[in-house]
Motif scaffolding. Structure first.
Motif, mmCIF file in Angstrom:
data_model
loop_
_atom_site.group_PDB
_atom_site.id
_atom_site.type_symbol
_atom_site.label_atom_id
_atom_site.label_comp_id
_atom_site.label_asym_id
_atom_site.label_seq_id
_atom_site.Cartn_x
_atom_site.Cartn_y
_atom_site.Cartn_z
ATOM 1 N N GLY A 65 -3.870 1.890 25.608
ATOM 2 C CA GLY A 65 -4.398 0.971 24.157
ATOM 3 C C GLY A 65 -3.859 1.864 22.718
ATOM 4 O O GLY A 65 -2.540 2.527 22.921
ATOM 5 N N ASN A 94 -8.378 0.558 18.818
ATOM 6 C CA ASN A 94 -8.458 -0.284 19.633
ATOM 7 C C ASN A 94 -8.591 0.154 21.442
ATOM 8 O O ASN A 94 -7.234 -0.201 22.220
ATOM 9 N N ASP A 95 -9.493 -0.403 22.810
ATOM 10 C CA ASP A 95 -9.333 -0.076 23.609
ATOM 11 C C ASP A 95 -8.774 0.477 24.262
ATOM 12 O O ASP A 95 -7.848 1.115 25.184
ATOM 13 N N THR A 97 -7.770 4.814 25.910
ATOM 14 C CA THR A 97 -8.326 6.131 26.497
ATOM 15 C C THR A 97 -7.396 7.298 26.652
ATOM 16 O O THR A 97 -6.076 6.654 26.773
ATOM 17 N N ASN A 127 -16.768 6.095 25.452
ATOM 18 C CA ASN A 127 -17.129 6.684 27.081
ATOM 19 C C ASN A 127 -16.680 6.820 27.803
ATOM 20 O O ASN A 127 -15.867 7.125 27.510
ATOM 21 N N HIS A 167 -12.804 7.302 26.569
ATOM 22 C CA HIS A 167 -12.334 5.536 25.845
ATOM 23 C C HIS A 167 -13.239 5.300 24.621
ATOM 24 O O HIS A 167 -14.129 4.659 24.133
ATOM 25 N N ASN A 168 -12.535 4.385 23.709
ATOM 26 C CA ASN A 168 -13.253 3.915 22.406
ATOM 27 C C ASN A 168 -13.164 2.125 23.441
ATOM 28 O O ASN A 168 -12.036 1.499 23.370
ATOM 29 N N PRO A 169 -13.931 1.139 23.396
ATOM 30 C CA PRO A 169 -14.090 0.417 24.287
ATOM 31 C C PRO A 169 -14.050 -0.157 22.837
ATOM 32 O O PRO A 169 -14.541 -1.476 22.512
ATOM 33 N N LEU A 171 -13.236 -2.816 19.280
ATOM 34 C CA LEU A 171 -12.333 -3.580 19.223
ATOM 35 C C LEU A 171 -12.555 -4.677 16.875
ATOM 36 O O LEU A 171 -13.058 -5.006 17.189
#
Length: 380
Positions: A65, A94-95, A97, A127, A167-169, A171
């Motif tokens: 990501g 965005n998205d 990890t 996350n 993780h950054n989920p 967007l």
């Protein structure tokens, strides 16, 4: 063999036995992960501006990501991006990890501590997962004036090697918007058992997540589901988006021992432990209430901790000047079920002069069975 040589050999053997016993128990893992502070960075050839382009370009980490490698003091528009420790951190856009493989002891318990700061996203969250264990840590609320908070997450190892993923989920329209991450550490947990004289586990809060020795803001224990592994063994945090803070005596006033819990979210977060009880039998709950010595003074209202157990409740006030101190409180209750929840929360919200959230400290919690009601209950 001389007497001195024989003594040195015996000493070496004892040391090796101690190390082997510690390794067999799953202990000995305390501190930063390899390159956990991201001081070893990618080559410039592996970057496009601040964005890291190669999955393996940050030593010891695997990325995916939109990940950026951020230097301390770097600007985004008019915003300065600070780094809490050392010159570098990473930002998860965005998205994005970051992952690292860990060597652990199967069936042992561990906590992860890392520093995080919001940047420009509207509803940032993180996350964290290790194998099948996962959790969502909300980072909308900032608890320090620097903007950096330390968060904790815990897991039980299912295998001898596991993958930790952060993780950054999100967007966002700006793909770079997302939290900054720095200083990732691990600690082996030793979940305490109930001991004679106290039906609660970890009632003194001495067992908990890793606290960075050079940070003065403690570690947030986030809300969790009832079946999650807790970074504060024996205790759960019940809330929607708020946390409690785990503090140490090196940087805070602690009523007893080396660790305590600061209730920084008012009634929006509760510290909970479930304990086996016998319906109809009476029990006595006692605990210490104080302030963390961090400038959290109750100028308009007393710092007050609410405690609940069975069908009883108590409010224990404390006149805080923000410089430390404590008082003792408690309640007695008759159990109404085979399991009783012991609950603590702050009655009010409190803020320091810099506008950051703070609250009363709870420590030295004890629960014992009593033969009959003694009439010393603190009434609402």
């Amino acid at each position: 063999m001389t007497g001195g040589a024989r003594s040195r050999r015996v000493l070496l053997l004892l040391l090796l036995v101690g190390v082997a016993a510690r390794a067999a128990s799953g202990g000995g893992i305390d501190g930063l992960l390899p390159n956990g502070n991201f001081e070893q960075g990618p080559d410039k050839s592996q970057m496009n501006g601040t964005r890291v382009m190669s999955p393996n370009s940050i030593p010891n980490w695997v990325i995916s990501g939109f990940v950026e490698y951020i230097g301390s003091g770097q600007k985004q528009n008019d915003m300065i991006l600070p780094v809490p420790e050392g010159p570098y951190a990473v930002r998860l856009g965005n998205d994005a990890t970051i992952r690292q493989q860990l060597s652990v002891t199967r069936k042992a318990y561990y906590s992860i501590t890392f520093c995080a700061a919001r940047t420009c996203a509207r509803a940032e969250r993180i996350n964290v997962s290790v194998g099948p264990e996962s959790g969502v840590l909300p980072v909308q609320t900032v608890y320090t004036s620097s903007g950096w908070d330390s968060y904790s997450f815990a897991f039980k190892a299912r295998h001898t090697t596991v993958w930790l993923a952060i993780h950054n989920p999100g967007l966002e329209d700006d793909p770079a918007c997302g939290p900054l991450i720095d200083s990732v550490a691990i600690k082996t947990l030793d979940p305490p058992r109930r001991e004679k004289g106290n039906m609660l586990r970890n009632g003194d809060f001495e067992e908990g997540p890793f606290i960075f020795p050079d940070t003065a803001w403690g570690v947030l224990v986030p809300p969790m589901d009832e079946d999650d592994v807790s970074p504060l063994p024996g205790w759960m945090v019940m809330s929607g988006t708020k946390s409690v803070k785990y503090v140490d005596a090196a940087h805070h006033a602690v009523p007893r021992g080396a660790r305590a819990v600061e209730l920084v979210a008012g009634r929006e977060a509760a510290l909970v432990q479930e304990v086996p009880t016998t319906p109809g039998r009476w029990y006595a709950l006692s605990f210490s209430v104080g302030d963390a010595g961090n400038g959290c003074a109750a100028s308009e209202a007393m710092m007050t901790v609410e405690a609940y157990a069975g069908r009883e409740a108590a409010r224990v006030p404390y006149a805080s000047r923000g410089s430390g101190g404590r008082t003792r409180g408690g309640l007695e209750f008759a159990a109404v079920a085979n399991v009783t929840r012991v609950v603590f929360q702050s009655y009010n919200h409190h803020m320091k002069r810099d506008g950051t959230l703070c609250g009363p400290v709870v420590d030295d919690v004890s629960l014992v069975a009593v033969r009959k009601r003694a009439g010393r209950r603190l009434l609402l």
